[in-house]
Design a protein around this motif. Sequence first.
Motif, PDB file in Angstrom:
ATOM      1  N   ILE A  18       0.842  -1.209   0.000  1.00  0.00           N
ATOM      2  CA  ILE A  18       0.000   0.000   0.000  1.00  0.00           C
ATOM      3  C   ILE A  18       0.878   1.261   0.000  1.00  0.00           C
ATOM      4  O   ILE A  18       0.612   2.220  -0.739  1.00  0.00           O
ATOM      5  CB  ILE A  18      -0.947  -0.004   1.218  1.00  0.00           C
ATOM      6  N   LEU A  19       1.927   1.246   0.813  1.00  0.00           N
ATOM      7  CA  LEU A  19       2.818   2.408   0.889  1.00  0.00           C
ATOM      8  C   LEU A  19       3.554   2.634  -0.427  1.00  0.00           C
ATOM      9  O   LEU A  19       3.747   3.785  -0.866  1.00  0.00           O
ATOM     10  CB  LEU A  19       3.828   2.225   2.028  1.00  0.00           C
ATOM     11  N   ILE A  20       3.959   1.545  -1.087  1.00  0.00           N
ATOM     12  CA  ILE A  20       4.646   1.672  -2.381  1.00  0.00           C
ATOM     13  C   ILE A  20       3.703   2.263  -3.435  1.00  0.00           C
ATOM     14  O   ILE A  20       4.077   3.165  -4.191  1.00  0.00           O
ATOM     15  CB  ILE A  20       5.191   0.304  -2.831  1.00  0.00           C
ATOM     16  N   ILE A  21       2.465   1.745  -3.475  1.00  0.00           N
ATOM     17  CA  ILE A  21       1.484   2.271  -4.427  1.00  0.00           C
ATOM     18  C   ILE A  21       1.196   3.743  -4.139  1.00  0.00           C
ATOM     19  O   ILE A  21       1.103   4.573  -5.060  1.00  0.00           O
ATOM     20  CB  ILE A  21       0.187   1.432  -4.372  1.00  0.00           C
ATOM     21  N   TRP A  22       1.056   4.069  -2.858  1.00  0.00           N
ATOM     22  CA  TRP A  22       0.827   5.458  -2.441  1.00  0.00           C
ATOM     23  C   TRP A  22       1.973   6.358  -2.912  1.00  0.00           C
ATOM     24  O   TRP A  22       1.749   7.426  -3.490  1.00  0.00           O
ATOM     25  CB  TRP A  22       0.675   5.474  -0.928  1.00  0.00           C
ATOM     26  N   GLU A  23       3.207   5.911  -2.665  1.00  0.00           N
ATOM     27  CA  GLU A  23       4.386   6.693  -3.044  1.00  0.00           C
ATOM     28  C   GLU A  23       4.430   6.923  -4.554  1.00  0.00           C
ATOM     29  O   GLU A  23       4.647   8.061  -5.023  1.00  0.00           O
ATOM     30  CB  GLU A  23       5.651   5.962  -2.582  1.00  0.00           C
ATOM     31  N   PRO A  37       0.803  14.221   1.044  1.00  0.00           N
ATOM     32  CA  PRO A  37       2.240  13.949   1.017  1.00  0.00           C
ATOM     33  C   PRO A  37       2.523  12.475   0.772  1.00  0.00           C
ATOM     34  O   PRO A  37       1.689  11.611   1.056  1.00  0.00           O
ATOM     35  CB  PRO A  37       2.695  14.371   2.419  1.00  0.00           C
ATOM     36  N   SER A  38       3.678  12.202   0.243  1.00  0.00           N
ATOM     37  CA  SER A  38       4.088  10.815   0.026  1.00  0.00           C
ATOM     38  C   SER A  38       4.542  10.192   1.342  1.00  0.00           C
ATOM     39  O   SER A  38       4.902  10.903   2.297  1.00  0.00           O
ATOM     40  CB  SER A  38       5.234  10.763  -0.982  1.00  0.00           C
ATOM     41  N   PRO A  39       4.529   8.845   1.450  1.00  0.00           N
ATOM     42  CA  PRO A  39       5.014   8.193   2.676  1.00  0.00           C
ATOM     43  C   PRO A  39       6.444   8.582   3.034  1.00  0.00           C
ATOM     44  O   PRO A  39       6.780   8.739   4.206  1.00  0.00           O
ATOM     45  CB  PRO A  39       4.900   6.709   2.339  1.00  0.00           C
ATOM     46  N   SER A  40       7.306   8.755   2.022  1.00  0.00           N
ATOM     47  CA  SER A  40       8.694   9.139   2.308  1.00  0.00           C
ATOM     48  C   SER A  40       8.758  10.538   2.903  1.00  0.00           C
ATOM     49  O   SER A  40       9.539  10.796   3.832  1.00  0.00           O
ATOM     50  CB  SER A  40       9.525   9.078   1.025  1.00  0.00           C
ATOM     51  N   ALA A  41       7.916  11.453   2.405  1.00  0.00           N
ATOM     52  CA  ALA A  41       7.878  12.810   2.962  1.00  0.00           C
ATOM     53  C   ALA A  41       7.353  12.800   4.394  1.00  0.00           C
ATOM     54  O   ALA A  41       7.834  13.545   5.257  1.00  0.00           O
ATOM     55  CB  ALA A  41       7.005  13.705   2.081  1.00  0.00           C
ATOM     56  N   ILE A  42       6.372  11.946   4.643  1.00  0.00           N
ATOM     57  CA  ILE A  42       5.833  11.829   6.005  1.00  0.00           C
ATOM     58  C   ILE A  42       6.900  11.293   6.949  1.00  0.00           C
ATOM     59  O   ILE A  42       7.062  11.781   8.081  1.00  0.00           O
ATOM     60  CB  ILE A  42       4.590  10.913   6.000  1.00  0.00           C
ATOM     61  N   SER A 211      -2.811  21.115  10.995  1.00  0.00           N
ATOM     62  CA  SER A 211      -3.874  21.233   9.995  1.00  0.00           C
ATOM     63  C   SER A 211      -4.244  22.693   9.735  1.00  0.00           C
ATOM     64  O   SER A 211      -4.571  23.058   8.599  1.00  0.00           O
ATOM     65  CB  SER A 211      -5.110  20.451  10.437  1.00  0.00           C
ATOM     66  N   SER A 212      -4.188  23.525  10.771  1.00  0.00           N
ATOM     67  CA  SER A 212      -4.535  24.936  10.596  1.00  0.00           C
ATOM     68  C   SER A 212      -3.510  25.670   9.729  1.00  0.00           C
ATOM     69  O   SER A 212      -3.835  26.701   9.126  1.00  0.00           O
ATOM     70  CB  SER A 212      -4.644  25.623  11.958  1.00  0.00           C
ATOM     71  N   SER A 213      -2.291  25.157   9.658  1.00  0.00           N
ATOM     72  CA  SER A 213      -1.250  25.775   8.825  1.00  0.00           C
ATOM     73  C   SER A 213      -0.963  24.946   7.562  1.00  0.00           C
ATOM     74  O   SER A 213       0.061  25.141   6.913  1.00  0.00           O
ATOM     75  CB  SER A 213       0.037  25.937   9.640  1.00  0.00           C
ATOM     76  N   PHE A 214      -1.865  24.002   7.241  1.00  0.00           N
ATOM     77  CA  PHE A 214      -1.781  23.174   6.027  1.00  0.00           C
ATOM     78  C   PHE A 214      -0.475  22.377   5.963  1.00  0.00           C
ATOM     79  O   PHE A 214       0.040  22.100   4.876  1.00  0.00           O
ATOM     80  CB  PHE A 214      -1.930  24.030   4.759  1.00  0.00           C
ATOM     81  N   GLN A 215       0.023  21.965   7.124  1.00  0.00           N
ATOM     82  CA  GLN A 215       1.201  21.091   7.169  1.00  0.00           C
ATOM     83  C   GLN A 215       0.708  19.648   7.226  1.00  0.00           C
ATOM     84  O   GLN A 215       0.733  18.986   8.257  1.00  0.00           O
ATOM     85  CB  GLN A 215       2.065  21.445   8.382  1.00  0.00           C
ATOM     86  N   THR A 216       0.260  19.168   6.084  1.00  0.00           N
ATOM     87  CA  THR A 216      -0.409  17.868   6.006  1.00  0.00           C
ATOM     88  C   THR A 216       0.502  16.720   6.412  1.00  0.00           C
ATOM     89  O   THR A 216       0.039  15.726   6.980  1.00  0.00           O
ATOM     90  CB  THR A 216      -0.930  17.641   4.570  1.00  0.00           C
ATOM     91  N   ALA A 217       1.792  16.829   6.121  1.00  0.00           N
ATOM     92  CA  ALA A 217       2.727  15.763   6.489  1.00  0.00           C
ATOM     93  C   ALA A 217       2.751  15.557   7.997  1.00  0.00           C
ATOM     94  O   ALA A 217       2.806  14.418   8.480  1.00  0.00           O
ATOM     95  CB  ALA A 217       4.127  16.085   5.973  1.00  0.00           C
ATOM     96  N   LYS A 218       2.689  16.656   8.766  1.00  0.00           N
ATOM     97  CA  LYS A 218       2.666  16.544  10.222  1.00  0.00           C
ATOM     98  C   LYS A 218       1.384  15.877  10.702  1.00  0.00           C
ATOM     99  O   LYS A 218       1.402  15.117  11.676  1.00  0.00           O
ATOM    100  CB  LYS A 218       2.826  17.916  10.858  1.00  0.00           C
ATOM    101  N   ILE A 223      -1.191  10.816  12.751  1.00  0.00           N
ATOM    102  CA  ILE A 223      -2.102   9.691  12.500  1.00  0.00           C
ATOM    103  C   ILE A 223      -1.364   8.357  12.624  1.00  0.00           C
ATOM    104  O   ILE A 223      -1.847   7.420  13.274  1.00  0.00           O
ATOM    105  CB  ILE A 223      -2.751   9.828  11.106  1.00  0.00           C
ATOM    106  N   PHE A 224      -0.192   8.274  12.019  1.00  0.00           N
ATOM    107  CA  PHE A 224       0.578   7.028  12.075  1.00  0.00           C
ATOM    108  C   PHE A 224       1.041   6.720  13.502  1.00  0.00           C
ATOM    109  O   PHE A 224       1.041   5.559  13.932  1.00  0.00           O
ATOM    110  CB  PHE A 224       1.776   7.100  11.138  1.00  0.00           C
TER     111      PHE A 224
END
Length: 253
Positions: A18-23, A37-42, A211-218, A223-224
């Motif tokens: 799943i992570l590979i497909i996501w990336e 964001p991609s898994p690597s960016a996260i 989320s309020s600053s659109f830092q989706t990776a954070k 979540i993880f």
Amino acid sequence: MKSLLRKGWRPFMVLLLILIIWELAVRLAKVPGWLLPSPSAIFLEGINDWTSFLPHLVSTIKLSLLGLLIGSGIGFLTAILLHLIPAFESAFYPLLILSQNVPIIVLAPLLIIWFGFGLLPKLIVITLVCFFPITVAALDGFKQTTPELKSYMIMAGAKRLQLFQKLEFPFALPAIFSGLKISATYSVMGAVISEWLGAKSGIGVYMTLASSSFQTAKVFVAIFIIMILSLLFIAIITLFERRWIRWQRKGEH
């Protein structure tokens, strides 16, 4: 442990796929990082921001464990009371079910109005989501006692409390531990929800600021970590369950 390792590679491989497909999907479609964001960016974000995230993680762990302890204790005592006094079960069990139909996200603001922004409303939120699985699981477990053994002990002169202590409680242990595992995951969820509504630190606060600053990776990092924390709680309870049941079986011989 060996059986866990033998079985554990299958879900690990599915997750890796799943992570590979996501990336690949994010890179090929050139999706903006603020959107997905991609898994690597996260992963890189989690490494780079770990020092600022750690205090929030510690705060959530403390809150989750305290709420789980209180909620499990109340749930277990409630199950014992309802089981030993059947009139209470018929009167209060429907009310327990109704209490779970009220969304916590709706009830939480009222708790803040009534009790302020301190620790108490947060513990109430976690207790409300934790006690019900324990209560239901324990009640069902108490009723799984073999009727023949129960009749034998009654004929032998066992009193009600002796019957519960020596027979019904041991039979209910697998169900109780199952309820504990569910409550453990709910405790993390309840802690995060309570932190959304007002706290100085915690994963919920971290997610709100990100989320309020659109830092989706954070947000995905949080979540993880929540998922890993829930799995860790379940693993600890499972380990304790195996040791407890093994100890009980040794004590019977």
